[in-house]
Scaffold this motif. Structure first.
Motif, mmCIF file in Angstrom:
data_model
loop_
_atom_site.group_PDB
_atom_site.id
_atom_site.type_symbol
_atom_site.label_atom_id
_atom_site.label_comp_id
_atom_site.label_asym_id
_atom_site.label_seq_id
_atom_site.Cartn_x
_atom_site.Cartn_y
_atom_site.Cartn_z
ATOM 1 N N MET A 58 -1.113 6.940 71.719
ATOM 2 C CA MET A 58 -1.472 7.373 72.963
ATOM 3 C C MET A 58 -2.935 7.102 73.163
ATOM 4 O O MET A 58 -3.351 7.350 74.379
ATOM 5 N N ALA A 59 -3.488 6.541 72.310
ATOM 6 C CA ALA A 59 -5.078 6.495 72.347
ATOM 7 C C ALA A 59 -5.541 5.532 73.608
ATOM 8 O O ALA A 59 -6.680 6.219 74.107
ATOM 9 N N CYS A 60 -4.747 4.703 74.031
ATOM 10 C CA CYS A 60 -5.369 3.997 74.970
ATOM 11 C C CYS A 60 -4.423 4.000 76.271
ATOM 12 O O CYS A 60 -4.479 3.213 77.168
ATOM 13 N N MET A 61 -3.622 5.094 76.351
ATOM 14 C CA MET A 61 -2.879 5.330 77.608
ATOM 15 C C MET A 61 -3.500 6.002 78.554
ATOM 16 O O MET A 61 -4.487 6.501 78.351
ATOM 17 N N THR A 62 -2.975 5.845 79.951
ATOM 18 C CA THR A 62 -3.507 6.472 80.841
ATOM 19 C C THR A 62 -3.064 7.984 80.837
ATOM 20 O O THR A 62 -2.163 8.109 79.948
ATOM 21 N N GLY A 96 -9.946 16.274 82.734
ATOM 22 C CA GLY A 96 -10.719 15.198 83.581
ATOM 23 C C GLY A 96 -9.608 14.222 84.083
ATOM 24 O O GLY A 96 -8.342 14.334 84.140
ATOM 25 N N GLY A 97 -10.320 13.067 84.763
ATOM 26 C CA GLY A 97 -9.462 12.104 85.318
ATOM 27 C C GLY A 97 -9.172 11.002 84.239
ATOM 28 O O GLY A 97 -9.391 11.195 83.038
ATOM 29 N N ASP A 98 -8.793 9.889 84.560
ATOM 30 C CA ASP A 98 -8.595 8.681 83.792
ATOM 31 C C ASP A 98 -9.598 8.041 83.633
ATOM 32 O O ASP A 98 -9.913 6.898 84.364
ATOM 33 N N TYR A 99 -10.445 8.324 82.470
ATOM 34 C CA TYR A 99 -11.964 7.590 82.527
ATOM 35 C C TYR A 99 -11.670 6.386 81.399
ATOM 36 O O TYR A 99 -12.588 5.646 81.844
ATOM 37 N N TRP A 100 -10.676 6.128 81.001
ATOM 38 C CA TRP A 100 -10.596 4.684 80.139
ATOM 39 C C TRP A 100 -10.736 3.556 80.761
ATOM 40 O O TRP A 100 -11.492 2.723 80.426
ATOM 41 N N PRO A 101 -10.046 3.406 81.695
ATOM 42 C CA PRO A 101 -10.299 2.087 82.569
ATOM 43 C C PRO A 101 -11.713 1.777 83.082
ATOM 44 O O PRO A 101 -12.292 0.791 83.129
ATOM 45 N N MET A 102 -12.245 2.922 83.369
ATOM 46 C CA MET A 102 -13.825 2.945 83.788
ATOM 47 C C MET A 102 -14.509 2.532 82.613
ATOM 48 O O MET A 102 -15.582 1.775 82.690
ATOM 49 N N GLU A 103 -14.467 3.281 81.700
ATOM 50 C CA GLU A 103 -15.242 3.047 80.306
ATOM 51 C C GLU A 103 -14.944 1.375 79.855
ATOM 52 O O GLU A 103 -15.961 1.045 79.580
ATOM 53 N N THR A 118 -13.843 0.164 90.719
ATOM 54 C CA THR A 118 -13.269 -1.040 91.486
ATOM 55 C C THR A 118 -12.218 -0.299 92.064
ATOM 56 O O THR A 118 -11.481 0.918 91.805
ATOM 57 N N GLN A 119 -11.701 -1.125 92.939
ATOM 58 C CA GLN A 119 -10.398 -0.562 93.886
ATOM 59 C C GLN A 119 -9.374 -0.466 92.749
ATOM 60 O O GLN A 119 -8.434 0.741 93.093
ATOM 61 N N GLU A 120 -9.083 -1.126 91.543
ATOM 62 C CA GLU A 120 -7.812 -1.167 90.936
ATOM 63 C C GLU A 120 -8.320 0.206 90.011
ATOM 64 O O GLU A 120 -7.266 0.995 89.997
ATOM 65 N N ILE A 121 -9.351 0.408 89.649
ATOM 66 C CA ILE A 121 -9.635 1.496 88.744
ATOM 67 C C ILE A 121 -9.437 2.962 89.668
ATOM 68 O O ILE A 121 -8.915 3.961 89.358
ATOM 69 N N SER A 122 -9.973 2.684 90.857
ATOM 70 C CA SER A 122 -9.927 3.859 91.819
ATOM 71 C C SER A 122 -8.433 4.260 92.279
ATOM 72 O O SER A 122 -8.345 5.298 92.537
ATOM 73 N N GLU A 123 -7.492 3.389 91.990
ATOM 74 C CA GLU A 123 -6.098 3.611 92.194
ATOM 75 C C GLU A 123 -5.637 4.615 90.990
ATOM 76 O O GLU A 123 -4.594 5.131 90.895
ATOM 77 N N ILE A 124 -6.468 4.279 89.866
ATOM 78 C CA ILE A 124 -5.805 5.055 88.607
ATOM 79 C C ILE A 124 -6.414 6.500 88.352
ATOM 80 O O ILE A 124 -6.014 7.341 87.741
ATOM 81 N N PHE A 125 -7.658 6.451 88.578
ATOM 82 C CA PHE A 125 -8.752 7.287 88.317
ATOM 83 C C PHE A 125 -8.384 8.689 88.852
ATOM 84 O O PHE A 125 -8.368 9.803 88.304
ATOM 85 N N PRO A 126 -8.080 8.694 90.111
ATOM 86 C CA PRO A 126 -7.964 10.104 90.758
ATOM 87 C C PRO A 126 -7.013 11.092 89.913
ATOM 88 O O PRO A 126 -5.863 10.797 89.440
#
Lengths: 393, 332
Positions: A58-62, A96-103, A118-126
Motif C-alpha cells: 500500500m506504500a505508494c497507493m493513493t 490528511g489528503g493525498d500528499y504522495w503525488p505532490m511529494e 498541478t491540475q492532475e494532482i489537484s484532482e487527486i489531492f482533495p
C-alpha cells in the motif's frame, strides 16, 4: 429509559503492515508479531529515524486506492451492488489528503515551487476524493462524508455512522479509516521528536515514541431490522460512543486527562453500560511519554483500582500508528476480542512504568470472556473519541 | 410553547472579502456596488484587525485560514453573547484543510530538509488543524470535529443541529473556511471552466443553540434553522436540476420556499430558479455553505419565506438546510 435502534456489526476488513484481511492479521496480532522496518517509500537520510510500519503493497497507493484495497474482501462477500441506493451511507476518517503525488512532483522539480500543485494532482489531492470516489463506484446514495479529527478520526467516522443508523437515516453504513504514510506526517512526528528509534513500546518505562504506519480498515454497520431481514451474520453490537475536546493545547493532552475521562464517561453513558461491565480496553497506546501517562490516569479515574488488572493492550506496538485508520483497526481488535475471547498483547514490553501501572498484556496474548470492549482514541488538538462494542444481541 | 427540536441561529461572524462585519456581506438585494470575483481569479479576504478581534490573544505559527476561522468564530460567539464553554462544541467545514501551510511545510521539508523546519509549523499543516486551534481558542470542551469537502460547511451545520437537538452540546459554533496561497492558483478550482464566477476565500461562522436555551438567556433568533437533506448522488445519476433538488429536499409547495444554491454546478435550466451564491461570492470552496447560511439570514430579514440553502459537488455530495426568518415566536 426509551428503547432505541440497535446498531450491529455485520462485516469488517482491514489491511496494514501485518497483511491484508482479518484472517491474516488477527493471528499475527495474537502472536505478538511486529511488522516494522525501514521506510522504502521515500529517502529518510535527512531524518534521525527511518522506521515505519509501511505496508509495502500500500506504500505508494493513493488514499482511495488504499481504502479500496482494504475493502475488497468485504465487497466480495457482501456484493458491491448491495450498497447501491439511498439505504446505504459511507463515512471515512482520515488525517490528511493525498500528499504522495505532490511529494513526487516536488522532488522531480525541486526548484520550481509553483508547480507543486498541478491540475492532475489537484484532482487527486482533495481529501474528500477517496470517500466520494468509493461511494460513486458503489452507487451509494445515502450520506457520504469525510471526517478529520486527527488520530481520533476513525472513531468519529464510526460514531457518525452509528448516529445515522440510530436516527433511521439509513439501514447500513460503511465506516472506515485510511492512512498512507506520507512525508508531511512523518516529518511532523519527527519534528516534535515523537518517533521511536527502534520499537514502539506502549506503557513501557523506556518508551520513546510511536512508529508511523500505513493502514486502512472498514466496518459494516447495519440496523438490527436490516440485518435480520437479510439474515446477515452479526459479529457484534456497536453499543455506544462518546467524544470530548480537551480545549487545552493543540500539542498535548490535558495533563489530568480531563478530556479523555469525559469521553470515556460519555461513551459509557451513551451505551448505558457500567464501567465494571468492560472486560477489555484497546488503548490508544501510542508509546509516547505523554499519551501513555495521561491515558493511564484516565483509566484509573474511570475504572478505579480495577485499572491495574483490567486487560488492555496497544496493537500499535505491532502495526504502528495508522493515524486516521487506527481507531477503526483497533475497533476490529475489540470485536475480535469479544468474538474469540483472545486478547492481543502489547509487544516490545520490557520494563513497567510506575506512571502507567496498567495491565497491558505485555508480550503475551491474553484470554478472557469479554462482554464489552472499549476502543480509545486520542488525537492532537484534544480530540478524544471512544467507541464501545458488545456481544451479538 | 417551544419545540425541543427547534434550533436557532443566535450569532454570526465573518471574515470575508467585504470585511469583518457579517451584516455587510453582499446579498441579492444589495443596492451597492459589490466586489465580484472574476473567472479564474481569487477574491481575497479584506484586511482586518485580527488582534483586536482576538483581544490581543495571538495564534502564533498559524496560517491565514486558521486565523480567519478563529476570528469569525469569536465574532459569532460574541454576537450570541455565549459564556458556557463546558457545553460548547465546535464544528468546522473546509474544502482543502490548511492546504497552503501544508504545501509550504512539505516543500520545505523536501527541499531544505526536516532540520530546517520549525516543529510548530507542522501543527497548522494538518487537515483539521484549523478546527484544532479554534476549538482550543474557544475552549469548546464538548467536541471538535472537522468535515472535509466542498459541501463540508453544510455537513457541519447538519451535524451541529443533531448535537443541539440531542442535547449533547448546549451551544455549537459552526465555521467554514478556505484560504488559498497564491502558489496554488494554477490548480483545478481556478480553471475558468471550473469556476466561471471566480473563487473567493474567507471564514464564516454561526452560533447555534436550542430555542429553549436562547429563551432562557433572553436572546433573539437571527433565524431558525433545520436540516433538509444530506446524501449523495453518483455523478452518473440525474443532473442537479430543480426537479431533482425538489424531490430530494422539499416537503411542501416549491412556491413556499426560496432556494439558495452555494455550489458550482447549476445547469442553465435551473439557474434562474435559484439565488446563485456564486454570482456574489464566486466559489467560496469549503466556506461556501456557511456563507450561504449567512446570506440566507440576511435575505430572510426581507421577507417571511423560508430559504433552503443547499450545496452539491459534482462528485456527488449534497447537503441542504432550511433557514427560516425569525417569527414573533423567535423572540425571548
Amino acid at each position: 429509559m426509551t428503547a432505541r435502534p440497535r446498531v450491529l456489526v455485520t462485516d469488517m476488513e482491514l489491511a496494514c503492515s501485518l497483511g491484508k484481511g482479518v484472517d491474516q492479521v488477527w493471528p499475527a496480532l495474537l502472536a505478538g508479531r511486529e511488522a516494522i522496518g525501514p521506510i522504502s517509500k521515500f529517502d529518510t537520510s535527512a531524518f534521525r529515524v527511518g522506521l515505519s510500519a509501511e505496508a509495502k503493497e500500500m506504500a505508494c497507493m493513493t488514499d482511495f486506492e488504499a481504502a479500496r484495497y482494504s475493502l475488497e474482501p468485504l465487497l466480495q462477500r457482501q456484493g458491491a451492488s448491495s450498497f447501491a441506493g439511498p439505504h446505504c451511507g459511507l463515512v471515512l476518517g482520515m488525517l490528511g489528503g493525498d500528499y504522495w503525488p505532490m511529494e513526487r512532483r516536488i522532488l522531480a522539480n525541486p526548484e520550481d515551487r509553483t508547480t507543486g500543485m498541478t491540475q492532475e494532482i489537484s484532482e487527486i489531492f482533495p481529501p474528500h476524493q477517496a470517500a466520494a470516489t468509493l461511494a460513486t463506484k458503489l452507487a451509494v446514495e445515502g450520506p457520504v462524508t469525510t471526517v478529520a479529527a486527527a488520530c481520533a478520526s476513525g472513531n468519529h467516522a464510526l460514531s457518525l455512522a452509528g448516529d445515522w443508523i440510530r436516527e433511521g437515516r439509513v439501514d447500513r453504513v460503511l465506516a472506515g479509516g485510511v492512512n498512507v504514510l506520507s512525508v508531511p506526517c512523518f516529518a511532523h512526528f519527527h519534528g516534535i521528536r515523537l518517533l521511536a528509534k527502534e520499537h514502539c513500546r506502549p506503557f513501557d518505562k523506556n518508551r520513546d515514541g510511536l512508529v508511523a504506519g500505513t493502514g486502512s480498515a472498514w466496518i459494516l454497520l447495519e440496523s438490527e431490522s436490516a440485518a435480520k431481514a437479510r439474515g446477515a451474520e452479526v459479529l457484534a453490537e456497536f453499543v455506544g460512543w462518546g467524544h470530548s475536546c480537551d480545549a487545552h493545547t493543540v500539542t498535548a493532552p490535558h495533563p489530568e486527562a480531563r478530556g479523555a475521562i469525559d469521553s470515556i464517561q460519555a461513551c459509557l453513558a451513551d451505551g448505558r453500560i457500567a464501567a465494571d461491565q468492560i472486560d477489555y480496553v484497546s488503548a490508544h497506546g501510542t508509546g509516547t511519554g505523554t499519551n501513555d501517562r495521561t491515558e493511564s490516569k484516565a483509566l484509573y479515574h474511570v475504572f478505579g483500582s480495577r485499572a491495574a488488572t483490567l486487560p488492555m493492550s496497544s496493537i500499535k506496538s505491532m502495526i504502528g500508528h495508522t493515524m486516521g485508520a487506527s481507531a477503526v483497526i483497533e475497533a476490529i481488535a475489540c470485536i475480535q476480542a469479544i468474538r474469540t475471547g483472545q486478547l492481543p498483547p502489547t509487544a516490545n514490553f520490557e520494563q513497567a512504568d510506575p506512571e502507567c501501572p496498567v495491565n497491558c498484556l505485555p508480550n503475551q496474548a491474553g484470554e478472557a470472556k469479554v462482554r464489552y470492549a472499549l476502543n480509545a482514541s486520542y488525537g492532537f488538538g484534544g480530540n478524544n473519541s471512544i467507541t464501545l462494542f458488545g456481544p451479538t444481541p | 410553547m417551544t419545540s425541543p427540536q427547534e434550533v436557532w441561529i443566535t450569532g454570526c461572524g465573518a471574515i470575508s472579502p467585504w470585511g469583518s462585519a457579517w451584516q455587510d456581506l453582499p446579498t441579492f438585494g444589495s443596492k451597492r456596488d459589490l466586489l465580484k470575483p472574476e473567472a479564474g481569479k481569487l477574491l481575497r479576504m479584506a484586511e482586518y484587525d485580527s488582534k483586536g478581534i482576538l483581544n490581543r490573544r495571538g495564534l502564533r505559527y498559524c496560517g491565514s485560514g486558521t486565523l480567519a476561522l478563529a476570528c469569525s468564530s469569536v465574532l459569532a460567539v460574541e454576537d450570541a453573547d455565549w459564556q458556557d464553554q463546558e457545553g460548547l462544541a465546535f464544528f468546522a467545514g473546509t474544502g482543502f484543510g490548511n492546504v497552503s501551510p501544508m504545501f509550504d511545510f512539505l516543500y520545505r521539508v523536501l527541499n531544505e530538509g526536516p532540520a530546517q523546519v520549525l516543529p510548530m509549523a507542522s501543527f497548522d499543516a494538518a487537515l483539521n488543524s484549523q478546527a484544532n486551534y479554534v476549538s482550543v481558542f474557544l475552549a469548546a470542551r464538548r467536541l471538535n470535529r472537522c468535515f472535509v469537502g466542498m459541501t463540508a460547511g453544510l455537513e457541519a451545520v447538519i451535524d451541529a443541529i443533531r448535537w443541539i437537538r440531542a442535547g449533547w452540546a448546549r451551544g455549537a459554533v459552526v465555521g467554514g473556511v478556505d484560504t488559498i496561497n497564491v502558489d496554488l492558483e494554477s490548480w483545478l478550482p481556478f480553471q475558468p471552466e471550473e469556476s466561471r464566477n471566480g473563487v473567493s476565500e474567507g471564514a464564516y461562522s454561526i452560533f447555534l443553540e436550542s430555542a429553549e436555551s436562547a429563551r432562557q438567556r433572553g436572546r433573539t433568533a437571527i433565524a431558525e434553522i433545520r436540516e433538509s437533506g444530506l446524501g449523495f448522488h453518483p455523478p452518473a445519476g440525474p443532473p442537479p436540476d430543480f426537479s431533482f433538488w425538489f424531490s430530494k429536499f422539499a416537503s411542501g409547495e416549491p412556491s413556499t420556499y426560496r432556494w439558495l444554491y452555494c455550489g458550482n454546478d447549476l445547469n442553465q435550466d435551473s439557474e434562474a430558479q435559484f439565488l446563485p451564491l456564486t454570482r456574489l461570492y464566486g466559489n467560496a470552496l469549503g466556506a461556501r455553505g456557511l456563507a450561504g447560511v449567512q446570506v440566507a439570514c440576511l435575505e430572510a430579514r426581507e421577507g417571511a419565506t423560508p430559504i433552503q440553502v443547499f450545496d452539491s459537488h459534482r462528485q456527488g455530495n449534497y447537503a441542504a438546510v432550511t433557514v427560516t426568518p425569525p417569527t414573533p415566536n423567535s423572540k425571548s
